[in-house]
Design an enzyme around this catalytic site. Structure first.
Site, PDB file in Angstrom:
ATOM      1  N   PHE A   2     -60.336  18.929   2.537  1.00 48.00           N
ATOM      2  CA  PHE A   2     -60.571  17.709   1.738  1.00 48.00           C
ATOM      3  C   PHE A   2     -61.185  16.684   2.677  1.00 48.00           C
ATOM      4  O   PHE A   2     -60.555  16.307   3.679  1.00 48.00           O
ATOM      5  CB  PHE A   2     -59.220  17.242   1.215  1.00 48.00           C
ATOM      6  CG  PHE A   2     -59.203  15.941   0.458  1.00 48.00           C
ATOM      7  CD1 PHE A   2     -59.547  15.894  -0.884  1.00 48.00           C
ATOM      8  CD2 PHE A   2     -58.756  14.779   1.066  1.00 48.00           C
ATOM      9  CE1 PHE A   2     -59.462  14.700  -1.602  1.00 48.00           C
ATOM     10  CE2 PHE A   2     -58.672  13.585   0.354  1.00 48.00           C
ATOM     11  CZ  PHE A   2     -59.027  13.547  -0.985  1.00 48.00           C
ATOM     12  N   GLU A  21     -63.596   8.632   6.859  1.00 53.48           N
ATOM     13  CA  GLU A  21     -64.781   8.486   7.724  1.00 53.48           C
ATOM     14  C   GLU A  21     -64.435   7.556   8.885  1.00 53.48           C
ATOM     15  O   GLU A  21     -63.426   6.845   8.828  1.00 53.48           O
ATOM     16  CB  GLU A  21     -65.931   7.874   6.913  1.00 53.48           C
ATOM     17  CG  GLU A  21     -66.354   8.755   5.750  1.00 53.48           C
ATOM     18  CD  GLU A  21     -67.479   8.150   4.929  1.00 53.48           C
ATOM     19  OE1 GLU A  21     -67.919   7.015   5.232  1.00 53.48           O
ATOM     20  OE2 GLU A  21     -67.919   8.821   3.995  1.00 53.48           O
ATOM     21  N   ALA A  52     -64.087   4.232   7.274  1.00 56.39           N
ATOM     22  CA  ALA A  52     -63.412   4.172   5.964  1.00 56.39           C
ATOM     23  C   ALA A  52     -62.183   5.077   5.984  1.00 56.39           C
ATOM     24  O   ALA A  52     -62.293   6.296   5.825  1.00 56.39           O
ATOM     25  CB  ALA A  52     -64.370   4.602   4.850  1.00 56.39           C
ATOM     26  N   GLY A  53     -61.030   4.460   6.251  1.00 54.26           N
ATOM     27  CA  GLY A  53     -59.767   5.199   6.264  1.00 54.26           C
ATOM     28  C   GLY A  53     -58.940   4.768   5.072  1.00 54.26           C
ATOM     29  O   GLY A  53     -59.132   5.258   3.955  1.00 54.26           O
ATOM     30  N   ARG A  90     -22.030  20.345  22.530  1.00 54.94           N
ATOM     31  CA  ARG A  90     -22.117  19.518  23.745  1.00 54.94           C
ATOM     32  C   ARG A  90     -20.811  18.755  23.968  1.00 54.94           C
ATOM     33  O   ARG A  90     -20.340  18.053  23.071  1.00 54.94           O
ATOM     34  CB  ARG A  90     -23.293  18.537  23.594  1.00 54.94           C
ATOM     35  CG  ARG A  90     -23.404  17.508  24.687  1.00 54.94           C
ATOM     36  CD  ARG A  90     -23.860  18.119  25.998  1.00 54.94           C
ATOM     37  NE  ARG A  90     -24.008  17.102  27.026  1.00 54.94           N
ATOM     38  CZ  ARG A  90     -24.143  17.387  28.314  1.00 54.94           C
ATOM     39  NH1 ARG A  90     -24.159  18.645  28.722  1.00 54.94           N
ATOM     40  NH2 ARG A  90     -24.266  16.417  29.194  1.00 54.94           N
ATOM     41  N   GLY A 134     -29.241  13.357  23.560  1.00 54.54           N
ATOM     42  CA  GLY A 134     -29.246  12.700  24.873  1.00 54.54           C
ATOM     43  C   GLY A 134     -30.525  13.035  25.625  1.00 54.54           C
ATOM     44  O   GLY A 134     -31.603  13.153  25.014  1.00 54.54           O
ATOM     45  N   GLU A 145     -52.679  10.822   4.129  1.00 53.26           N
ATOM     46  CA  GLU A 145     -52.574  10.750   2.660  1.00 53.26           C
ATOM     47  C   GLU A 145     -52.010   9.384   2.236  1.00 53.26           C
ATOM     48  O   GLU A 145     -51.189   9.283   1.326  1.00 53.26           O
ATOM     49  CB  GLU A 145     -51.776  11.938   2.117  1.00 53.26           C
ATOM     50  CG  GLU A 145     -52.481  13.249   2.464  1.00 53.26           C
ATOM     51  CD  GLU A 145     -52.014  14.451   1.675  1.00 53.26           C
ATOM     52  OE1 GLU A 145     -51.517  14.279   0.555  1.00 53.26           O
ATOM     53  OE2 GLU A 145     -52.191  15.564   2.186  1.00 53.26           O
TER      54      GLU A 145
END
Ligand code: FAD
Length: 385
Positions: A122, A126, A129-130, A267, A344, A368
């Site tokens: 898809f 660009e 252009a996001g 642990r 940890g 998306e």
């Protein structure tokens, strides 16, 4: 579209077995090779995973959205790169053709997409252009019965594997109504790929730029044959994709929580398993409650999605899909952070999966539609006249 309950439960059981027996043991191979092993990809094809969202009459399995979310939730229990191999075929690559394509386009492409013979990507984003996808600059100019496409698409998932793209380009004036969706075969002269993107996580997934220089595509390759409605198609595709990603986020949250619980039991510090300490218990409990909330949203919204008119967008369901995507992808970020904390120092070490998954899930809040874009969609619907 839905698979009968008995067949669905058999399918789900076989996917769960595949995840436990084949995918989880191969998680380290993704890290080492930055690719998904070919034998796993061919098993995925055989199981029909590339076609879960495609109706049976086009060669797929024909799951409902709720069923797809259940399967994707299961797939979230292992490294996200496995799902990514067929994710664009199931979602953003294929759905535009299924929702808005002509019968001829559906017949020509969907069976190959469903079988995995054709990988489809898809291509909307660009360099300039996001989030503001309606400002895209890739141009498609009519020349006889062809369009000539020029532009660059950025961060395109599966582009290095793709045999075709559903690609948005500007056929008209500025804004959303000047955009059309095209089916563009990847071997069309004039298409070249950028170098593979080096990413924070999700090793084994493939993204890169797609550069189009005088790429000639038949006008008949416009999805649905109608110019100027490509942005609407893209938005409908993304609505649906948001539920898919939300289910994936919940699956990964459960995996991270399971790993954290196991570590908390094993642990020992101060003479006790760390799970005996209430501060650790608080983190586990918060994660469990948030996961429950997220999964409940996914299930509710997927049912609403299935209940609406197929192929048509419903602003209320779109808004709820944005709520779900925002909550679930932010939620898995918090769960991953707590999982690292519970481990940890080991949580910072690559040998333990918490470190890897912490990086992997970061993407879910970005693509998306970022969290901020989901907030804008939700607020717009709330404040509408
Ligand atoms: C690994 C990966 C895979 C991807 N795969 C695909 C793909 O297959 N196909 C595809 O087309 N795209 C793909 N994308 C692109 C992805 O969808 C975009 O990166 C995303 O939509 C954000 O756009 P951007 O990166 O240009 O960020 P920008 O739009 O530049 O946003 C930068 C920041 O500004 C915020 N922002 C922007 N506008 C506003 C506003 N109005 N109000 C408040 N905040 C705002 C954003 O939320 C973000 O925090 C992929 C990206 C990645 C990283």
């Amino acid at each position: 579209m839905t698979l009968d309950a008995e067949s669905f439960s058999l399918l789900r059981a076989s996917v769960q077995r595949f995840i436990d027996e084949r995918l989880k043991p191969a998680e380290d191979i993704l890290e080492e090779t930055d690719d998904v092993p070919a034998d796993i990809v061919s098993d995925m094809k055989e199981m029909g995973l590339f076609g879960i969202s495609i109706p049976e009459n086009y060669g797929g399995i024909g799951l409902s959205m709720a069923q797809e979310c259940d399967v994707v939730y299961d797939l979230g229990h292992t490294a996200l790169a496995f799902r990514s191999v067929f994710g664009t075929n199931v979602g953003i690559g294929s759905q535009g053709i299924l929702m808005d394509g002509t019968e001829e386009q559906k017949q020509a492409y969907l069976p190959k997409i469903a079988s995995g013979e054709l990988i489809i990507s898809f291509a909307l984003t660009e360099p300039n252009a996001g989030s503001d996808a309606a400002s895209l600059q890739t141009k498609a100019e009519l020349d006889g019965d062809h369009y000539v496409i020029n532009g660059t698409k950025r961060f395109i998932t599966n582009a290095p594997r793709a045999g075709a793209f559903t690609l948005m380009a500007r056929t008209g004036g500025p804004g959303a109504s000047g955009i059309s969706s095209f089916i563009v075969p990847a071997d069309t002269p004039g298409i070249s790929l950028g170098k593979p993107d080096k990413k924070m996580g999700q090793r084994g997934t493939k993204t890169c730029d797609v550069v189009l220089e005088n790429v000639r595509v038949p006008a008949a390759n416009i999805i649905g044959g109608v110019p100027g409605v490509g942005f609407k198609t893209a938005m409908k595709v993304l609505d649906r994709g948001r539920l898919h990603l939300s289910a994936l986020a919940c699956g990964m949250a459960e995996r991270l929580l399971d790993d954290a619980v196991a570590y908390a039991k094993e642990r020992r510090q101060f003479g006790h398993p760390i799970g005996d300490f209430q501060l650790i218990q608080g983190m586990l409990a918060d994660s469990r409650a948030e996961l429950y909330a997220g999964l409940s949203m996914v299930r509710d919204c997927a049912q609403r999605y299935d209940a609406k008119t197929p192929g048509k967008s419903d602003p209320e369901v779109s808004m709820l899909a944005s709520c779900t995507k925002m909550f679930c992808t932010e939620m898995v970020g918090r769960v991953a952070d707590r999982a690292v904390q519970i481990h940890g120092g080991a949580g910072y070490i690559a040998e333990y999966k918490a470190e890897r998954f912490y990086r992997d899930v970061r993407l879910l809040r970005l693509y998306e539609g970022t969290t901020q874009i989901q907030q804008m969609i939700i607020a717009k619907q709330l404040l509408r006249d």
